[in-house]
Design an enzyme around this catalytic site. Structure first.
Site, PDB file in Angstrom:
ATOM      1  N   SER A  17       9.230  11.431  -4.740  1.00 12.50           N
ATOM      2  CA  SER A  17       9.485   9.989  -4.778  1.00 12.50           C
ATOM      3  C   SER A  17      10.886   9.666  -5.297  1.00 12.50           C
ATOM      4  O   SER A  17      11.330  10.204  -6.312  1.00 12.50           O
ATOM      5  CB  SER A  17       8.452   9.295  -5.664  1.00 12.50           C
ATOM      6  N   LYS A  18      11.564   8.764  -4.592  1.00 11.35           N
ATOM      7  CA  LYS A  18      12.898   8.300  -5.006  1.00 11.35           C
ATOM      8  C   LYS A  18      12.814   7.072  -5.912  1.00 11.35           C
ATOM      9  O   LYS A  18      13.837   6.542  -6.335  1.00 11.35           O
ATOM     10  CB  LYS A  18      13.722   7.948  -3.763  1.00 11.35           C
ATOM     11  N   SER A  19      11.608   6.610  -6.196  1.00  4.50           N
ATOM     12  CA  SER A  19      11.452   5.373  -6.969  1.00  4.50           C
ATOM     13  C   SER A  19      12.146   5.400  -8.335  1.00  4.50           C
ATOM     14  O   SER A  19      12.750   4.400  -8.729  1.00  4.50           O
ATOM     15  CB  SER A  19       9.968   5.038  -7.140  1.00  4.50           C
ATOM     16  N   LYS A  68      -3.434   3.489  -2.268  1.00  3.78           N
ATOM     17  CA  LYS A  68      -3.231   2.033  -2.148  1.00  3.78           C
ATOM     18  C   LYS A  68      -4.542   1.253  -2.033  1.00  3.78           C
ATOM     19  O   LYS A  68      -4.635   0.125  -2.525  1.00  3.78           O
ATOM     20  CB  LYS A  68      -2.304   1.719  -0.973  1.00  3.78           C
ATOM     21  N   GLU A  80      -2.073 -13.087  -2.286  1.00  3.22           N
ATOM     22  CA  GLU A  80      -2.540 -13.340  -0.916  1.00  3.22           C
ATOM     23  C   GLU A  80      -2.138 -12.199   0.010  1.00  3.22           C
ATOM     24  O   GLU A  80      -2.901 -11.803   0.889  1.00  3.22           O
ATOM     25  CB  GLU A  80      -1.976 -14.670  -0.406  1.00  3.22           C
ATOM     26  N   ALA A 131      -1.672   3.087  13.136  1.00  2.29           N
ATOM     27  CA  ALA A 131      -2.683   2.133  12.663  1.00  2.29           C
ATOM     28  C   ALA A 131      -3.217   2.552  11.299  1.00  2.29           C
ATOM     29  O   ALA A 131      -4.377   2.325  10.981  1.00  2.29           O
ATOM     30  CB  ALA A 131      -3.819   2.021  13.677  1.00  2.29           C
ATOM     31  N   ARG A 155      -2.602   6.687  18.344  1.00  2.71           N
ATOM     32  CA  ARG A 155      -3.179   7.849  19.021  1.00  2.71           C
ATOM     33  C   ARG A 155      -4.683   7.662  19.230  1.00  2.71           C
ATOM     34  O   ARG A 155      -5.211   7.956  20.295  1.00  2.71           O
ATOM     35  CB  ARG A 155      -2.888   9.101  18.186  1.00  2.71           C
ATOM     36  N   HIS A 157      -7.134   4.961  19.864  1.00  3.10           N
ATOM     37  CA  HIS A 157      -7.050   3.549  20.249  1.00  3.10           C
ATOM     38  C   HIS A 157      -8.078   2.686  19.524  1.00  3.10           C
ATOM     39  O   HIS A 157      -7.793   1.525  19.192  1.00  3.10           O
ATOM     40  CB  HIS A 157      -7.213   3.398  21.766  1.00  3.10           C
TER      41      HIS A 157
END
Length: 269
Positions: A17-19, A68, A80, A131, A155, A157
């Site tokens: 990570s470059k954070s 996440k 929101e 996706a 890939r 669908h």
């Protein structure tokens, strides 16, 4: 007692990570000292790691793959943007001890395209390749710019179709894509292993901007293919990375960093 404000990024893996470098540059702009560390949380141990960090004086945290969605579940309240995305990349410890979850990925992307690169999003046709969580996180903010059309292709669908239905946009199978897109954004992780999305070169014929959410060498296979196929302009995701970090920093500290010099600094490392 340590009075220097502490922040961190949680992920697994997270050593790349470059954070920390990015947030140190923001702190220099603000004229303050902060600590910013990488924390590799065990699978299944994310919530405990975050709670321990905040209990030990942490003020805020960034969250990257694969946590996440867990960060969303952990948050006591949500912006929101985070609610719309169903994912959180920024955790803010509130004065009442509760944790607020936000998602700055979409701001990072749209600010980079519209402000730094100067490419208009409003009224344009946008193709999103992939996706997964990266794409899901940016769609709510992308929609705010009112493109004429947003299409997802993936890939698998069925996954794209489900996401498109959720956000009220379109999904087209990869092998049925044709040209006519102004902006094409690669949100797949294929570049990390040198793989390209299975799209025809003709998809890029009228492309004003081809953009890869990853940055550096990992973005080059897709961007080179886009250039060879007719894309007028290409860009990797370094500006998005710095932009989403700047939005997080502002949420934590009320200071809005200048993104451009930090993008240039990171490019030269």
């Amino acid at each position: 007692m340590n009075t220097v404000p502490r922040y961190a990024v949680f992920g697994n893996p997270v050593a790349h990570s470059k954070s920390p470098q990015i947030h140190r540059q923001f702190a220099l702009q603000e004229g303050v000292e902060i600590e910013y560390e990488r924390i590799c949380a065990d699978t299944g141990g994310f919530a405990q790691a975050v709670e321990a960090f905040f209990a030990d004086g942490g003020r805020g945290a960034n969250v990257t793959v694969p946590f996440k969605q867990e960060a969303f579940a952990l948050s006591d309240e949500h912006s929101e943007r985070a609610l719309a995305a169903g994912a959180v990349n920024t955790l803010i410890l509130l004065e009442n001890g509760k944790i607020r979850g936000d998602n700055t990925d979409g701001i990072g992307l749209t600010d980079d395209i519209s402000k730094r690169l100067g490419v208009e999003l409003s009224g344009k046709t946008v193709l999103l390749l992939g996706a997964g969580g990266a794409v899901r996180g940016v769609i709510p903010v992308l929609k705010e710019y009112r493109p004429a059309r947003i299409v997802i292709a993936n890939r698998t669908h069925t996954k794209a179709a489900e996401m498109a239905a959720h956000f009220g946009i379109e999904a087209i199978p990869l092998d049925e894509l044709e040209g006519g897109f102004d902006i094409i954004i690669n949100g797949t992780s294929g570049g990390l292993s040198g793989q390209l999305p299975a799209v025809s070169p003709k998809v890029f014929e009228h492309c004003t901007l081809a953009y890869d959410m990853v940055y550096g060498e990992a973005a080059e296979p897709f961007l080179a293919f886009a250039r060879q196929s007719g894309a007028k302009q290409t860009a990797d995701g370094l500006g998005m990375l710095v932009g989403q970090a700047a939005a997080s920093y502002r949420l934590w500290r009320g200071f809005a960093p200048d993104v451009l010099p930090v993008v240039q600094y990171m490019r030269e490392l």
